[in-house]
Design a protein around this motif. Structure first.
Motif, PDB file in Angstrom:
ATOM      1  N   GLN A 304       0.836  -1.213   0.000  1.00 22.96           N
ATOM      2  CA  GLN A 304       0.000   0.000   0.000  1.00 22.96           C
ATOM      3  C   GLN A 304       0.868   1.259   0.000  1.00 22.96           C
ATOM      4  N   SER A 306       4.120   1.549  -0.760  1.00 19.18           N
ATOM      5  CA  SER A 306       4.974   1.620  -1.956  1.00 19.18           C
ATOM      6  C   SER A 306       4.169   2.081  -3.171  1.00 19.18           C
ATOM      7  N   TYR A 307       2.989   1.502  -3.357  1.00 23.36           N
ATOM      8  CA  TYR A 307       2.149   1.852  -4.505  1.00 23.36           C
ATOM      9  C   TYR A 307       1.664   3.292  -4.399  1.00 23.36           C
ATOM     10  N   PHE A 308       1.345   3.719  -3.183  1.00 18.78           N
ATOM     11  CA  PHE A 308       0.891   5.094  -2.949  1.00 18.78           C
ATOM     12  C   PHE A 308       1.967   6.095  -3.362  1.00 18.78           C
ATOM     13  N   LYS A 309       3.212   5.818  -2.972  1.00 17.15           N
ATOM     14  CA  LYS A 309       4.319   6.726  -3.307  1.00 17.15           C
ATOM     15  C   LYS A 309       4.643   6.679  -4.800  1.00 17.15           C
ATOM     16  N   PHE A 310       4.598   5.479  -5.374  1.00 17.84           N
ATOM     17  CA  PHE A 310       4.974   5.300  -6.780  1.00 17.84           C
ATOM     18  C   PHE A 310       3.964   5.946  -7.727  1.00 17.84           C
ATOM     19  N   THR A 311       2.674   5.865  -7.357  1.00 14.11           N
ATOM     20  CA  THR A 311       1.618   6.382  -8.242  1.00 14.11           C
ATOM     21  C   THR A 311       1.161   7.784  -7.873  1.00 14.11           C
ATOM     22  N   GLY A 312       1.713   8.329  -6.813  1.00 13.17           N
ATOM     23  CA  GLY A 312       1.349   9.677  -6.412  1.00 13.17           C
ATOM     24  C   GLY A 312      -0.019   9.790  -5.767  1.00 13.17           C
ATOM     25  N   LYS A 314      -2.400   6.847  -5.406  1.00 10.87           N
ATOM     26  CA  LYS A 314      -3.354   5.752  -5.638  1.00 10.87           C
ATOM     27  C   LYS A 314      -3.142   4.642  -4.617  1.00 10.87           C
ATOM     28  N   ARG A 315      -4.190   3.831  -4.411  1.00 17.35           N
ATOM     29  CA  ARG A 315      -4.135   2.769  -3.409  1.00 17.35           C
ATOM     30  C   ARG A 315      -4.519   1.424  -4.012  1.00 17.35           C
ATOM     31  N   ILE A 316      -3.918   0.363  -3.465  1.00 11.36           N
ATOM     32  CA  ILE A 316      -4.294  -0.996  -3.849  1.00 11.36           C
ATOM     33  C   ILE A 316      -5.491  -1.442  -3.014  1.00 11.36           C
TER      34      ILE A 316
END
Length: 358
Positions: A304, A306-312, A314-316
């Motif tokens: 959660q 990592s994806y939040f930071k990578f996508t600016g 967004k959440r899984i």
């Protein structure tokens, strides 16, 4: 203590020989811890209530706002029950018992400090994340370092389902083992978000490791099952049994709807102890299976963030850890808890199968 008081007289009174057996003393430790937890529970809860050790609920978790003010730091009950039971029923000349107990108390002290700052001093953030991790790493590194000083301690890694594949990590075993212990501690901590959610899988894992520890400490059984034998580790079975008893006793009060929460003093100490037990009995990778619920919860947070930071942004998941995701999907809390318990039991049986499937 009882072991040292009675066993010397076993040659004069045959009945006392029963205290030589790890199995008997493990049952006694389980029973003692369970009784202590249930009897002391109401008193500890009342004491925590008087201290106004109410749980702080994050504003994002709206479904839990009704739980605000429920006493936390109930892990102290678990710590007391385990320590008393282990000191009563263990062979206190065994170094592995003391090492396990000290790791348990060390991680508990970090959790206690964090809880104290949050609920007594009303500093909602408690200890800094960096401070907690550094403290955990230092304790784990010291414990593993002492283990590795023993020339008989193996740095080989037992791989589940493979009997002839045991890679020797050498000096790399130290950071690996530290990661196992610290990871287990924080995994239990992240899982402790619903009533009884963390203590259920912890009890299952402790019970399963009681078996693995006993097997590893029994040369003949270890040889038969082709498990890496560890001299003297069988005595840690008493600790694991006490953990099961204390955990069930705590669950009596922590079951939905909870009268008390364990807090970091409970979750960090239990997780740290599980991690160290896995290391000391040379079943580090089995912990990934037995503690699969903790692994899933931890991975959900890592993914959660990592994806939040990578996508600016967004959440899984709707929210992490994973149990909050299911809550926000409308699944009742009690159903989530029971399903996670069932999953932990199924994973325990998978871990048990590794003793023969290899």
């Amino acid at each position: 203590m009882i072991y040292h008081l009675l066993v010397p007289f076993a040659s004069q009174l045959t009945l006392l020989n029963v205290f030589r057996y790890i199995t008997f003393r493990s049952i006694a430790a389980f029973t003692t811890a369970l009784v202590i937890s249930i009897l002391l529970g109401p008193k500890v809860i009342a004491w925590l209530t008087r201290l106004k050790c109410g749980q702080y609920i994050h504003e994002d978790v709206k479904a839990h706002q009704c739980k605000a003010g429920t006493p936390t730091m109930g892990g102290l009950l678990i710590v007391i029950a385990i320590c008393v039971s282990v000191l009563l029923w263990s062979d206190l000349s065994n170094e592995n018992v003391w090492m396990t107990l000290l790791v348990f108390l060390g991680f508990g002290a970090i959790g206690m400090a964090d809880d104290y700052l949050k609920v007594v001093q009303k500093q909602n953030k408690g200890l800094s994340a960096r401070g907690k991790i550094v403290g955990q790493i230092l304790i784990a590194a010291a414990a593993v370092g002492i283990l590795m000083m023993d020339p008989d301690f193996s740095t080989k890694l037992a791989v589940p389902f493979f009997k002839n594949f045991q890679p020797d990590l050498g000096l790399f075993y130290l950071p690996f083992a530290v990661m196992v212990i610290v990871g287990a501690s924080n995994g239990v901590n992240l899982t402790d978000g619903l009533d009884g959610l963390a203590i259920g899988p912890t009890v299952v894992a402790a019970g399963m490791f009681a078996l693995f520890v006993y097997v590893a400490g029994h040369a003949q059984i270890a040889r038969y099952l082709q498990v890496m034998p560890v001299s003297g580790v069988g005595e840690v079975t008493v600790f694991c049994a006490a953990m099961v008893g204390a955990g069930l006793g705590f669950l009596w009060f922590n079951a939905y709807p909870a009268q008390v929460f364990m807090g970091d003093v409970g979750s960090l100490s239990l997780g740290g102890a599980l991690g160290f037990v896995a290391v000391v009995c040379k079943q580090e990778l089995i912990l990934l299976i037995v503690g699969g619920v903790f692994v899933l919860e931890t991975l959900s947070v890592i993914l959660q963030v990592s994806y939040f930071k990578f996508t600016g942004g967004k959440r899984i998941f709707k929210m992490a850890p994973l149990h909050h995701h299911f809550e926000l999907k409308g699944i009742p809390e009690s159903k989530i808890i029971i399903r996670f318990w069932i999953l932990s039991i199924l994973l325990a049986f998978v871990a048990l199968s590794t003793l023969k499937l290899r």
